[in-house]
Design a protein around this motif. Structure first.
Motif, PDB file in Angstrom:
ATOM      1  N   ILE A  79      10.486  -6.227   0.638  1.00  0.00           N
ATOM      2  CA  ILE A  79       9.285  -5.946  -0.152  1.00  0.00           C
ATOM      3  C   ILE A  79       8.639  -7.266  -0.552  1.00  0.00           C
ATOM      4  N   GLU A  80       7.421  -7.171  -1.051  1.00  0.00           N
ATOM      5  CA  GLU A  80       6.721  -8.348  -1.561  1.00  0.00           C
ATOM      6  C   GLU A  80       5.893  -7.943  -2.772  1.00  0.00           C
ATOM      7  N   PRO A  81       5.594  -8.895  -3.665  1.00  0.00           N
ATOM      8  CA  PRO A  81       4.891  -8.534  -4.891  1.00  0.00           C
ATOM      9  C   PRO A  81       3.400  -8.271  -4.675  1.00  0.00           C
ATOM     10  N   VAL A  82       2.856  -7.417  -5.527  1.00  0.00           N
ATOM     11  CA  VAL A  82       1.416  -7.208  -5.620  1.00  0.00           C
ATOM     12  C   VAL A  82       0.973  -7.908  -6.891  1.00  0.00           C
ATOM     13  N   HIS A  85       5.890   6.356   1.888  1.00  0.00           N
ATOM     14  CA  HIS A  85       4.856   7.373   1.656  1.00  0.00           C
ATOM     15  C   HIS A  85       3.742   6.901   0.721  1.00  0.00           C
ATOM     16  N   ASN A  86       3.948   5.755   0.064  1.00  0.00           N
ATOM     17  CA  ASN A  86       2.975   5.259  -0.908  1.00  0.00           C
ATOM     18  C   ASN A  86       2.781   3.763  -0.724  1.00  0.00           C
ATOM     19  N   PRO A  87       1.565   3.243  -0.990  1.00  0.00           N
ATOM     20  CA  PRO A  87       1.295   1.819  -0.725  1.00  0.00           C
ATOM     21  C   PRO A  87       2.024   0.866  -1.662  1.00  0.00           C
ATOM     22  N   ILE A  88       2.175   1.234  -2.943  1.00  0.00           N
ATOM     23  CA  ILE A  88       2.821   0.342  -3.910  1.00  0.00           C
ATOM     24  C   ILE A  88       3.731   1.151  -4.838  1.00  0.00           C
ATOM     25  N   ILE A  89       4.623   0.430  -5.534  1.00  0.00           N
ATOM     26  CA  ILE A  89       5.484   1.053  -6.535  1.00  0.00           C
ATOM     27  C   ILE A  89       5.585   0.133  -7.741  1.00  0.00           C
ATOM     28  N   LYS A  90       5.477   0.727  -8.919  1.00  0.00           N
ATOM     29  CA  LYS A  90       5.596  -0.036 -10.162  1.00  0.00           C
ATOM     30  C   LYS A  90       7.008   0.105 -10.734  1.00  0.00           C
ATOM     31  N   ASN A  91       7.327  -0.793 -11.639  1.00  0.00           N
ATOM     32  CA  ASN A  91       8.647  -0.769 -12.274  1.00  0.00           C
ATOM     33  C   ASN A  91       8.877   0.562 -12.983  1.00  0.00           C
ATOM     34  N   THR A 148       0.279 -12.608 -12.283  1.00  0.00           N
ATOM     35  CA  THR A 148       1.302 -11.659 -12.734  1.00  0.00           C
ATOM     36  C   THR A 148       1.620 -10.645 -11.646  1.00  0.00           C
ATOM     37  N   LYS A 149       2.918 -10.357 -11.485  1.00  0.00           N
ATOM     38  CA  LYS A 149       3.331  -9.290 -10.568  1.00  0.00           C
ATOM     39  C   LYS A 149       3.079  -7.949 -11.251  1.00  0.00           C
ATOM     40  N   VAL A 150       2.259  -7.098 -10.674  1.00  0.00           N
ATOM     41  CA  VAL A 150       1.947  -5.800 -11.280  1.00  0.00           C
ATOM     42  C   VAL A 150       2.610  -4.646 -10.535  1.00  0.00           C
ATOM     43  N   ALA A 151       3.055  -4.903  -9.309  1.00  0.00           N
ATOM     44  CA  ALA A 151       3.703  -3.858  -8.508  1.00  0.00           C
ATOM     45  C   ALA A 151       4.347  -4.518  -7.295  1.00  0.00           C
ATOM     46  N   TRP A 152       4.928  -3.658  -6.447  1.00  0.00           N
ATOM     47  CA  TRP A 152       5.574  -4.139  -5.224  1.00  0.00           C
ATOM     48  C   TRP A 152       5.127  -3.287  -4.058  1.00  0.00           C
ATOM     49  N   LYS A 153       5.098  -3.907  -2.870  1.00  0.00           N
ATOM     50  CA  LYS A 153       4.731  -3.181  -1.671  1.00  0.00           C
ATOM     51  C   LYS A 153       5.694  -3.531  -0.552  1.00  0.00           C
ATOM     52  N   LYS A 154       5.670  -2.698   0.491  1.00  0.00           N
ATOM     53  CA  LYS A 154       6.566  -2.929   1.619  1.00  0.00           C
ATOM     54  C   LYS A 154       6.160  -4.201   2.353  1.00  0.00           C
ATOM     55  N   LYS A 155       7.145  -4.991   2.752  1.00  0.00           N
ATOM     56  CA  LYS A 155       6.902  -6.224   3.480  1.00  0.00           C
ATOM     57  C   LYS A 155       6.537  -5.900   4.909  1.00  0.00           C
ATOM     58  N   ILE A 156       5.417  -6.405   5.332  1.00  0.00           N
ATOM     59  CA  ILE A 156       4.982  -6.207   6.723  1.00  0.00           C
ATOM     60  C   ILE A 156       5.444  -7.409   7.526  1.00  0.00           C
TER      61      ILE A 156
END
Length: 464
Positions: A443-446, A409-415, A453-461
């Motif tokens: 998933i893959e890092p944003v 439901h959301n493009p990215i997620i943070k820790n 620096t990894k600031v968030a994560w997103k779904k792996k396409i």
């Protein structure tokens, strides 16, 4: 009486175990007065085990040498004689522990928490505090223990500073009787239900709490509900987190309804992160209702304090004055049927729309509804003279499932968002969960703008 042969590991564990609130061990020569003292303290508190036949650490440094069993079980006959002298009799079981190496016996006495107040043969009342058995010499303290256990109830006391009219000549009484069957006169109902002393007409505490329009103004005890909203998820809130506070007064029936309405109103303005994004927080209404009702009807009204309901961003805590009554423990609380305030429980159930409709099943309903909503069950703890029920907005889903649902439901997620969703406090633990999903190619890092620096994560396409 049971006999149990214990192996070397079990023996060393018993000889090394630290004495605490629930465990004590003494040499087999312990005299009768001290045997009674320990047994009474356990029965008057939360129960516990004590063993006769293991020396104290101060007597013997080497754990194996602390074992000092008797050659036969008849040696302990004097123990049972001393236990019989406790007034009234305590609930206990015994097990003879046999050391396979020395063929000697120690005696394990398991004392249950009792619904009564017990005393030794010399009429001394003891309670267990940490690893000590402490005497209660003040009659007021003994009375408070009786209230806490439910052996006697504060609700039954008369209050000379009030009048019978404070009960039967009230709006609450008129409202109650307008729906009550069979039709009754206020005075007749009050006397019949033993809400006043039948000789002096002095009002009882239960009658004032139930039917006075605002018992807080009469009773020298705090007996309202205080609701506090903190704008934080921290375990210990700061003063700056305090957002609003409300005190709910009135008859007990009114307190329950007003508190429920106020909590619902406050929560309508609380937003939290959910797998679908930022949404208004919500809990099963049946859970909130049953836990409020349980706090009101089972609290110890001899303790001068309000029920405190704390609303955080991620949980609600309900703190009710009084320890668990009678034989109720944290282990059997969902199954035990014991009421400290029988008049309050019985009378509230007589309302046309009783708040305690399913008597004895309230907490079970509260727990089941949380499961139905896919939320973790409430937790119940005892802190001193208070019982705390915590209703956390934590999903039953695994952290991995929660993260993947959020990314639907959301493009990215943070820790930080993932920790709020899952209830996990540690940033490093959450990082390891992200790395596990990365390894599984889910998933893959944003990365930051400079790509360092990894600031968030997103779904792996995954390419087709």
């Amino acid at each position: 009486m049971k006999e149990k042969i214990i192996d070397e590991n079990a023996l060393l564990d018993l000889c090394s175990r630290e004495e605490n609130h629930f465990f004590d061990r003494k040499a087999k020569e312990l005299d009768g007065k001290k045997i009674q003292k320990i047994a009474v303290a356990f029965a008057n508190s939360d129960g516990g085990d004590f063993i006769l036949g293991i020396k104290d650490d101060k007597e013997e440094i080497e754990p194996r040498q602390r074992w000092d069993g008797a050659e036969n079980i008849e040696y302990f006959n004097k123990v049972f004689q001393n236990l019989l002298e406790i007034k009234p009799n305590i609930p206990y079981t015994v097990t003879f522990l046999k050391d396979h190496f020395t063929n000697t016996y120690s005696l394990l006495i398991s004392v249950e928490k009792s619904e009564k107040v017990h005393a030794t043969a010399d009429n001394t009342v003891y309670v267990r505090v940490s690893a000590q058995s402490i005497p209660l010499k003040d009659s007021q303290k003994i009375q408070e223990l009786s209230f806490a256990k439910g052996e006697s109830s504060f609700e039954d006391l008369t209050y000379k500073e009030a009048n019978a009219e404070d009960i039967f000549d009230s709006e609450e009484m008129r409202r109650f009787l307008s729906d009550y069957s069979p039709q009754s006169d206020p005075i007749d109902f009050t006397v019949t239900q033993n809400l006043v002393d039948r000789k002096t007409y002095e009002p009882k505490i239960a009658g004032l709490l139930l039917f006075n329009d605002n018992p807080v103004t009469l009773l020298p005890r705090k007996c309202a509900i205080k609701i506090t909203r903190y704008d934080t998820s921290e375990i210990v809130p700061e003063r700056d987190h305090l957002k609003e506070q409300h005190t709910i007064e009135g008859s007990l029936y009114e307190q329950i309804h007003r508190a429920s309405d106020k909590i619902t109103d406050i929560m309508s303005n609380v937003k939290i992160w959910t797998p679908k994004g930022l949404e208004n927080i919500s809990y099963p209404p049946e859970t909130l209702w049953e836990i409020i009702v349980n706090a009101v009807i089972h609290r110890d009204y001899s303790i001068s304090d309000d029920i405190h309901i704390l609303i955080f961003n991620n949980r609600i805590e309900v703190n009710s004055p009084g320890r668990l009554p009678g034989y109720v423990t944290l282990n059997n609380i969902l199954d035990a049927r014991y009421s400290r305030n029988t008049k309050i429980v019985r009378t509230l159930n007589r309302y046309k729309n009783p708040p305690n409709k399913d008597m004895g099943e309230g907490l079970n309903t509260a727990f089941q509804k949380m499961k139905d909503w896919r939320l973790k069950e409430p937790t119940i703890t005892v802190n001193g003279n208070y019982v705390k029920v915590t209703i956390a907005h934590t999903s039953l889903a695994t952290p991995e499932e929660t993260i993947l649902e959020f990314l639907e439901h959301n493009p990215i997620i943070k820790n930080s968002q993932a920790r709020l969703l899952s209830g996990i406090k540690s940033e490093n633990i959450m990082k390891s969960i992200f790395l596990k999903l990365l390894k599984e190619n889910l998933i893959e890092p944003v990365m930051s703008k400079n790509g360092t620096t990894k600031v968030a994560w997103k779904k792996k396409i995954v390419d087709e």
